[in-house]
Design a protein around this motif. Structure first.
Motif, PDB file in Angstrom:
ATOM      1  N   SER A 111     -30.316  21.870 -98.484  1.00  0.00           N
ATOM      2  CA  SER A 111     -30.358  22.602 -97.219  1.00  0.00           C
ATOM      3  C   SER A 111     -31.550  22.168 -96.367  1.00  0.00           C
ATOM      4  O   SER A 111     -31.451  22.086 -95.139  1.00  0.00           O
ATOM      5  N   LYS A 112     -32.699  21.867 -96.999  1.00  0.00           N
ATOM      6  CA  LYS A 112     -33.866  21.394 -96.247  1.00  0.00           C
ATOM      7  C   LYS A 112     -33.589  20.046 -95.593  1.00  0.00           C
ATOM      8  O   LYS A 112     -33.994  19.808 -94.460  1.00  0.00           O
ATOM      9  N   VAL A 113     -32.888  19.174 -96.317  1.00  0.00           N
ATOM     10  CA  VAL A 113     -32.532  17.866 -95.760  1.00  0.00           C
ATOM     11  C   VAL A 113     -31.674  18.072 -94.516  1.00  0.00           C
ATOM     12  O   VAL A 113     -31.921  17.502 -93.459  1.00  0.00           O
ATOM     13  N   LEU A 121     -33.680  19.537 -91.632  1.00  0.00           N
ATOM     14  CA  LEU A 121     -34.570  18.532 -91.049  1.00  0.00           C
ATOM     15  C   LEU A 121     -33.785  17.579 -90.147  1.00  0.00           C
ATOM     16  O   LEU A 121     -34.172  17.348 -89.004  1.00  0.00           O
ATOM     17  N   LEU A 122     -32.675  17.061 -90.652  1.00  0.00           N
ATOM     18  CA  LEU A 122     -31.895  16.098 -89.876  1.00  0.00           C
ATOM     19  C   LEU A 122     -31.238  16.730 -88.651  1.00  0.00           C
ATOM     20  O   LEU A 122     -30.920  16.030 -87.688  1.00  0.00           O
ATOM     21  N   ASN A 123     -31.070  18.053 -88.679  1.00  0.00           N
ATOM     22  CA  ASN A 123     -30.534  18.772 -87.518  1.00  0.00           C
ATOM     23  C   ASN A 123     -31.636  19.402 -86.671  1.00  0.00           C
ATOM     24  O   ASN A 123     -31.368  20.254 -85.822  1.00  0.00           O
ATOM     25  N   ARG A 124     -32.879  19.040 -86.975  1.00  0.00           N
ATOM     26  CA  ARG A 124     -34.058  19.459 -86.202  1.00  0.00           C
ATOM     27  C   ARG A 124     -34.308  20.968 -86.206  1.00  0.00           C
ATOM     28  O   ARG A 124     -34.848  21.520 -85.269  1.00  0.00           O
ATOM     29  N   LYS A 125     -33.922  21.613 -87.287  1.00  0.00           N
ATOM     30  CA  LYS A 125     -34.173  23.052 -87.403  1.00  0.00           C
ATOM     31  C   LYS A 125     -35.527  23.335 -88.057  1.00  0.00           C
ATOM     32  O   LYS A 125     -36.079  24.405 -87.888  1.00  0.00           O
ATOM     33  N   ILE A 126     -36.026  22.349 -88.803  1.00  0.00           N
ATOM     34  CA  ILE A 126     -37.373  22.435 -89.371  1.00  0.00           C
ATOM     35  C   ILE A 126     -38.109  21.143 -89.039  1.00  0.00           C
ATOM     36  O   ILE A 126     -37.493  20.134 -88.723  1.00  0.00           O
ATOM     37  N   SER A 127     -39.420  21.203 -89.125  1.00  0.00           N
ATOM     38  CA  SER A 127     -40.247  20.027 -88.852  1.00  0.00           C
ATOM     39  C   SER A 127     -40.639  19.342 -90.153  1.00  0.00           C
ATOM     40  O   SER A 127     -40.585  19.941 -91.229  1.00  0.00           O
ATOM     41  N   ILE A 173     -36.918  11.665 -86.456  1.00  0.00           N
ATOM     42  CA  ILE A 173     -35.620  11.972 -87.066  1.00  0.00           C
ATOM     43  C   ILE A 173     -34.657  10.802 -86.862  1.00  0.00           C
ATOM     44  O   ILE A 173     -33.926  10.419 -87.787  1.00  0.00           O
ATOM     45  N   GLU A 174     -34.688  10.205 -85.683  1.00  0.00           N
ATOM     46  CA  GLU A 174     -33.836   9.040 -85.430  1.00  0.00           C
ATOM     47  C   GLU A 174     -34.243   7.870 -86.321  1.00  0.00           C
ATOM     48  O   GLU A 174     -33.401   7.106 -86.783  1.00  0.00           O
ATOM     49  N   ALA A 175     -35.537   7.713 -86.561  1.00  0.00           N
ATOM     50  CA  ALA A 175     -36.018   6.654 -87.446  1.00  0.00           C
ATOM     51  C   ALA A 175     -35.509   6.878 -88.875  1.00  0.00           C
ATOM     52  O   ALA A 175     -35.088   5.933 -89.545  1.00  0.00           O
ATOM     53  N   ILE A 176     -35.535   8.120 -89.323  1.00  0.00           N
ATOM     54  CA  ILE A 176     -35.029   8.446 -90.665  1.00  0.00           C
ATOM     55  C   ILE A 176     -33.535   8.156 -90.740  1.00  0.00           C
ATOM     56  O   ILE A 176     -33.056   7.503 -91.682  1.00  0.00           O
TER      57      ILE A 176
END
Length: 120
Positions: free
Chosen positions: A85-87, A90-96, A60-63
């Motif tokens: 919402s998926k973005v 993902l960026l908030n680490r709620k999904i992988s 996530i940090e790399a992204i």
């Protein structure tokens, strides 16, 4: 050069200098010089692994880092992740990351797959 385990920065620098010297000679494989070169390279790699081990970055940090480099906003990732919402999730680490996301982000943002699959 006497071959020994590299324990100090001075040992490391000497080994690098000797590697340069041997590379200039371009020794044929199987000669004592090529064997010395091969051993020195292994010793240098080991020293670097021990003293300067660089971890694979968090996916996530790399992204986020790449987004910053490329001046991208979250909405710019929608084509690679799915929807707004998926973005955000993902960026908030709620999904992988899914394999499809990994493939898409790797190609679009030029992030190595190995970095992105760390979390899968």
């Amino acid at each position: 050069m006497q071959l020994k385990i590299l324990k100090t920065e001075k040992d490391y620098d000497k080994a690098l200098n000797r590697i340069d010297e041997l590379m200039e000679l371009n020794p044929k494989i199987g000669t004592p010089e090529s064997d010395e070169l091969e051993i020195l390279v292994l010793l240098v790699e080991k020293y670097e692994d021990i003293n300067w081990n660089i971890e694979t970055p968090d996916p996530i940090e790399a992204i986020k880092y790449r987004m910053e480099e490329m001046n991208l906003k979250q909405k710019d990732l929608i084509p690679y992740i799915g929807n707004k919402s998926k973005v955000s999730e993902l960026l908030n680490r709620k999904i992988s990351l899914s394999l499809t996301m990994v493939r898409n982000l790797s190609q679009a943002l030029h992030i190595p797959v190995e970095t992105l699959i760390k979390s899968i």
